[in-house]
Design a protein around this motif. Structure first.
Motif, PDB file in Angstrom:
ATOM      1  N   ASN A 418       0.820  -1.206   0.000  1.00  0.00           N
ATOM      2  CA  ASN A 418       0.000   0.000   0.000  1.00  0.00           C
ATOM      3  C   ASN A 418       0.852   1.253   0.000  1.00  0.00           C
ATOM      4  N   SER A 422       1.601   4.608  -3.282  1.00  0.00           N
ATOM      5  CA  SER A 422       0.889   5.761  -2.726  1.00  0.00           C
ATOM      6  C   SER A 422       1.751   6.985  -2.956  1.00  0.00           C
ATOM      7  N   ARG A 423       1.226   8.118  -2.556  1.00  0.00           N
ATOM      8  CA  ARG A 423       1.971   9.369  -2.682  1.00  0.00           C
ATOM      9  C   ARG A 423       3.317   9.253  -1.965  1.00  0.00           C
ATOM     10  N   ILE A 424       3.274   8.631  -0.781  1.00  0.00           N
ATOM     11  CA  ILE A 424       4.503   8.535   0.002  1.00  0.00           C
ATOM     12  C   ILE A 424       5.503   7.580  -0.637  1.00  0.00           C
ATOM     13  N   ARG A 426       5.781   6.828  -3.759  1.00  0.00           N
ATOM     14  CA  ARG A 426       6.371   7.472  -4.934  1.00  0.00           C
ATOM     15  C   ARG A 426       7.445   8.473  -4.504  1.00  0.00           C
TER      16      ARG A 426
ATOM     17  N   GLU B  98       4.166   7.698 -13.499  1.00  0.00           N
ATOM     18  CA  GLU B  98       4.604   7.891 -12.106  1.00  0.00           C
ATOM     19  C   GLU B  98       5.469   9.128 -11.955  1.00  0.00           C
ATOM     20  N   MET B 101       3.195  11.886 -11.699  1.00  0.00           N
ATOM     21  CA  MET B 101       2.462  11.842 -10.431  1.00  0.00           C
ATOM     22  C   MET B 101       3.339  12.306  -9.269  1.00  0.00           C
ATOM     23  N   VAL B 102       4.643  12.079  -9.371  1.00  0.00           N
ATOM     24  CA  VAL B 102       5.533  12.638  -8.344  1.00  0.00           C
ATOM     25  C   VAL B 102       5.412  14.154  -8.351  1.00  0.00           C
ATOM     26  N   HIS B 105       2.775  15.404  -6.184  1.00  0.00           N
ATOM     27  CA  HIS B 105       3.001  15.184  -4.748  1.00  0.00           C
ATOM     28  C   HIS B 105       2.584  16.378  -3.896  1.00  0.00           C
ATOM     29  N   VAL B 106       3.095  17.530  -4.297  1.00  0.00           N
ATOM     30  CA  VAL B 106       2.963  18.693  -3.442  1.00  0.00           C
ATOM     31  C   VAL B 106       1.522  19.210  -3.421  1.00  0.00           C
ATOM     32  N   MET B 108      -1.091  17.053  -3.465  1.00  0.00           N
ATOM     33  CA  MET B 108      -1.953  15.992  -2.924  1.00  0.00           C
ATOM     34  C   MET B 108      -1.944  16.091  -1.411  1.00  0.00           C
ATOM     35  N   GLN B 110      -2.697  13.414   0.773  1.00  0.00           N
ATOM     36  CA  GLN B 110      -2.603  12.155   1.527  1.00  0.00           C
ATOM     37  C   GLN B 110      -1.447  12.134   2.515  1.00  0.00           C
ATOM     38  N   GLY B 111      -1.761  11.821   3.757  1.00  0.00           N
ATOM     39  CA  GLY B 111      -0.728  11.632   4.762  1.00  0.00           C
ATOM     40  C   GLY B 111      -0.395  10.158   4.886  1.00  0.00           C
ATOM     41  N   SER B 115      -2.164   6.800   3.113  1.00  0.00           N
ATOM     42  CA  SER B 115      -1.334   6.000   2.222  1.00  0.00           C
ATOM     43  C   SER B 115      -1.295   4.550   2.676  1.00  0.00           C
ATOM     44  N   PHE B 117      -3.828   2.943   4.434  1.00  0.00           N
ATOM     45  CA  PHE B 117      -5.101   2.216   4.413  1.00  0.00           C
ATOM     46  C   PHE B 117      -5.890   2.342   3.113  1.00  0.00           C
ATOM     47  N   HIS B 118      -5.502   3.255   2.254  1.00  0.00           N
ATOM     48  CA  HIS B 118      -6.155   3.350   0.945  1.00  0.00           C
ATOM     49  C   HIS B 118      -7.679   3.417   1.050  1.00  0.00           C
ATOM     50  N   TYR B 122      -8.674   8.483  -0.237  1.00  0.00           N
ATOM     51  CA  TYR B 122      -7.370   8.246  -0.854  1.00  0.00           C
ATOM     52  C   TYR B 122      -7.544   7.852  -2.316  1.00  0.00           C
ATOM     53  N   GLU B 126      -5.986   9.689  -5.578  1.00  0.00           N
ATOM     54  CA  GLU B 126      -5.124   9.018  -6.544  1.00  0.00           C
ATOM     55  C   GLU B 126      -5.682   9.165  -7.952  1.00  0.00           C
TER      56      GLU B 126
END
Ligand code: ATP
Ligand code: MG
Lengths: 570, 272
Positions: A418, A422-424, A426, B98, B101-102, B105-106, B108, B110-111, B115, B117-118, B122, B126
């Motif tokens: 997971n 995820s963002r983390i 990546r 990807e 998507m990086v 990052h800034v 988004m 999501q903590g 990340s 538990f999706h 979340y 995504e």
């Protein structure tokens, strides 16, 4: 350089490719049917009646001779069936044949007295080993003759139900292979040839795995299982839970498998730090030690620091949190130091942990007396280290620990997967790839790196808590530099950033010593040698992460492009 | 006059004894494209590094919409300044999608727990990030390569991917360091059009380039940097006519450069 070598070999061998493969396959089959030893060895029959005197049923092949037969047939199939990357597949099978033949022949020679034992002696002949070796070498050459093409790529897509079926069958096969790997050669010293049988089995497994990976199946399967992550984890866990019902379902193997599981869970945690975030940690096992110590001190053991015991789940959570705090502390220098310097910091931390634990600093570790008598876990009155029976089926002692640990591994896998997607995750991979570019993308690299250390340490702490109860004794001796290095080796060996890789790596590294008791003093040497060989010939690891694999591809093309740009600028 | 979107005031950078930048001032008005040219080693990349916080300038400050930018690349990006690199710096073993998507990052939220538990929130985040990234890939003209590893892309596509990744941070200002290096004429032309389109979406752009034809055809204003000093600043016409530029920039005899410049002007007219 190596490319030049292979192309030279190919050109000289090209016309012999198929004939050699055919000959290798046939000779392999013949070898399986020939006797392998001219007399009965001192310790008794060489496994599965491959001794001449007992060669009364030549067509009843078993054990390693069954493997040789199978490899021979596979070589023939690979030579004539329309498969991708034929050369690669045949070469892998050839290595399998060679390894199996070599291990058995060498062992007979050493144990049974000379080369006579595997050739001809007193009128008796036993050329099985020699023929097997010839078959293996011929097959390897055939592989080069046919040509080593890139690993086959399977482009076709399949529907979800079919994918589920494929995953189910494949993981079932993995379960079978694991059970076989654990049980080959029997338990401990019961069988005098256990070590050799095991190594021979590994040779066979390596050959088949190499062929499957060459033909593109492994890559396809790992892509498939990443696509169906949840299903894969559930099936894997279910398969693992079936292990007690196989041949491996006895107390001994339950214990070994549970220990492997604990290290596998820890290795997955380390894989977050090393594989995803790219931070080298040489003292990682200390976090497992911290988790184990915390759990032991809350367990009510006689020498525990606290005079009361907490329920295991509570203690486990505290263990994970404490380990995590230490992880964050150790990770904080990553804000300032990079690469090798960070490795040194972690190395130092590992050393500090062992030394303070040894000297009982703070009174938490009981020094070199360790903390013995950590009680076994129990649930509804069932002690985890006793055998239990469900209805008519009696399950071996330790099975409950095994189940708990399988669940632990499954949970760690889920955490890893997971996070990775995820963002983390990546952000971690971006940091691993190029830290400055990652910062330029707005990633707070410092925070992210500490987070990697923190989560990795928490997983290790959790595994440590289970370890404490399962082993009953917590001593700093279990968490020394060698264990850190072995864990790191498991991650690198299996494939950085890859989950099945970490599990396989841990399984191999922690089962090998168990299996190689025969070789006593040479154990570490064989171990090191195997590692060097694997790193030389398969630097991406046994089950590489799809991304990682690409990174290891030659950088020649990139350099050429840079030169081109420079030239254009000038 | 409205506040400029980006303003560098008197930025100097000293490496040991080397003065790489000597009091450089640059102003970028909203919706404009500014070119930065100068010979090798003039300090152009160093200037970008000072703007983005990778280097802390020895003196001077950088303001975004009137606010002083912090000296941390991550925070600068967060504030709205994105960049590409002269020597492409993609994440080589991540896929094309990807990589972009990086860049998200800034933006988004999501903590760690999300990340882990999706949950539904979340998943929505995504999905949105993926869609935005695909849009950007289409915008820069990279189609059908989402799942390729970025390192396997052709050179020109890697440059475009870097631009898409930078755009994914929703910048107000985009800094491009030699975006056409190593490209063929068609790709260069396509890049020029791309930069116009980026400008049209409301992003202000600073471009470093050696190709003066490209720069004069693209920019609203051009600054010339020589040995760390701002030599000339002005519209392409003004800069093109300045004898100091002609002499200092390429170090060639003036006639020859004049010839280059005229050729550039001719090419430009052709386009129009
Ligand atoms: N980190 C650093 N440490 C020391 N010197 C540096 C550093 N970065 C740049 N320099 C020096 O500063 C000067 C300007 O370099 P810079 O890379 O900014 O030039 P540039 O204008 O981008 O050149 P090019 O057109 O070749 O890209 C050069 O002399 C370079 O060697
Ligand atoms: Mg530069």
């Amino acid at each position: 350089m190596s490319t030049v070598d292979t192309s030279a070999k190919r050109s000289a061998l090209a016309p012999f490719g198929k004939p050699f493969a055919a000959a290798g396959g046939v000779l392999g089959i013949v070898a399986a049917l020939l006797p392998w030893v001219t007399f009965v060895l001192n310790d008794g029959n060489w496994p599965d009646k491959s001794t001449l005197q007992f060669f009364d049923a030549p067509f009843l092949v078993t054990g390693f001779r069954w493997h040789v037969l199978l490899l021979g047939i596979l070589v023939l199939v690979a030579a004539f069936a329309p498969i991708p990357s034929r050369g690669r597949v045949i070469r892998a099978l050839g290595w399998g044949l060679t390894l199996v033949s070599f291990v058995n022949s060498a062992y007979i020679t050493v144990k049974g007295g000379g080369l006579g034992a595997i050739t001809a002696l007193d009128g008796a002949t036993a050329f099985g080993g020699v023929v097997g070796l010839v078959a293996g070498v011929l097959t390897i050459l055939a592989g080069y003759g046919i040509g080593i093409e890139p690993v086959g790529e399977w482009k076709f897509k399949i529907s979800t139900p079919v994918a589920y079926l494929v995953l189910l069958l494949s993981f079932g096969a993995v379960l079978y292979a694991v059970a076989a790997m654990l049980t080959t050669g029997g338990v401990g010293s019961a069988n005098p040839y256990a070590g050799a049988i095991f190594l021979s089995f590994l040779g066979f497994a390596a050959g088949v795995l190499g062929a499957l990976s060459g033909v593109g199946y492994v890559r396809w399967l790992s892509a498939l299982s990443e696509q169906h992550r949840v299903f894969s984890v559930i099936v894997l866990a279910a398969c693992a839970l079936l292990l007690p019902f196989t041949e491996a379902g006895n107390e001994y193997w339950m214990t070994v498998a549970a220990n492997i599981g604990i290290y596998a869970a820890t290795a997955i945690g380390l894989n977050i730090v090393v594989g995803l975030a790219g931070l080298l940690d040489l003292g990682y096992v200390a976090f497992m030690g911290i988790g184990a110590l915390v759990a032991a001190n809350f367990s009510g053991a006689a020498t525990a620091y606290f005079g009361f015991d907490l329920p295991f789940p509570v203690a486990a959570v505290i263990a994970a949190v404490v380990a995590g705090i230490f992880g964050a502390i150790v990770g904080s220098p990553t804000l300032r130091v990079r690469g090798d310097y960070l490795a040194i910091v972690t190395l130092a931390f590992g050393e500090i942990f062992t030394r303070s634990a040894q000297n009982d600093i703070g009174g938490f570790t009981n020094g070199s007396n360790a903390i013995p008598g950590v009680p076994a876990l129990s649930l509804f009155g069932a002690e985890f280290n006793k055998s239990i029976s469900i209805g008519a089926v009696k399950l071996p002692a330790g099975v409950l620990y095994y189940v708990l640990i399988v669940l632990l591994v499954a949970a760690t896998m889920a955490v890893f997967a997971n996070l990775k997607f995820s963002r983390i995750g990546r952000a971690w991979i971006a940091i691993r790839e190029d830290e400055d570019a990652a910062r330029a993308m707005g990633i707070r690299t410092g925070k992210m790196k500490i987070l990697a250390f923190l989560i990795g340490a928490m997983l290790a702490g959790l595994a440590g808590a289970v370890f404490a109860h399962k082993n009953g004794t917590v001593s700093y001796e279990s968490f020394k530099f060698l264990e850190s290095v072995t864990l790191l080796a498991a991650v690198i060996l299996g494939g950085m950033g890859s989950i099945p890789g970490a599990v396989l790596g841990a399984a191999l590294l922690f089962v090998l010593p168990e299996k190689l008791r025969d070789f006593e003093d040479y154990r570490l040497m064989i171990f090191g040698l195997a590692l060097i060989l694997i790193m030389r010939f398969r630097p991406v690891g046994l089950i590489p992460d799809a991304h990682r694999r690409a990174e290891m591809v030659e950088r020649a093309d990139e350099n050429a492009e840079e030169a081109h740009v420079e030239a254009k600028k000038a | 006059m409205s506040t400029p979107v980006l303003e560098a005031r008197d930025v100097s950078m000293v490496f040991g004894g080397l003065k790489a930048l000597k009091g450089v001032t640059l102003t970028l008005e909203e919706g404009k494209i500014v070119g930065l040219i100068g010979p090798n080693g003039a300090g152009k990349t160093t200037f970008f590094n000072c703007l983005t916080g990778l280097y802390t300038p020895t003196t001077g400050e950088v303001l975004l919409k009137g606010n002083v930018l912090p000296g941390d690349p991550a925070k600068v990006t967060d504030a709205g300044v994105a960049r590409t690199f002269q020597n492409i710096r993609l994440f080589p073993s991540m896929t094309v999608l990807e990589n972009v998507m990086v860049g998200r990052h800034v933006r988004m939220k999501q903590g760690p727990l999300a990340s882990l538990f999706h949950g539904p929130a979340y998943q929505r985040g995504e999905k949105a990030a993926r869609e935005r990234s695909r849009e950007l890939l289409a915008f820069v003209g990279l189609n059908g390569v989402d799942d390729e590893l970025s390192r396997n892309l052709p050179y020109g596509d890697q440059r475009r991917l870097e631009i898409a990744r930078a755009l994914a941070t929703d910048p107000a200002v985009l800094l491009l360091d030699e975006p056409t290096a190593g490209m063929n004429p068609q790709e260069t032309e396509a890049t020029q059009q791309l930069i116009f389109r980026i400008r049209d979406t409301g992003v202000s752009v600073v471009v470093i380039e050696h190709d003066i034809k490209f720069i004069f055809g693209l920019c609203d204003s051009v600054s010339v940097l020589v040995q760390g000093e701002l030599l000339v600043e002005g519209t392409p016409e003004v800069v093109r006519a300045d004898p100091r530029v002609v002499e200092a920039y390429l170090g060639k005899p003036p006639e020859e450069v004049q010839h280059d410049v005229e050729a550039a002007a001719a090419a430009e007219e052709e386009q129009a």
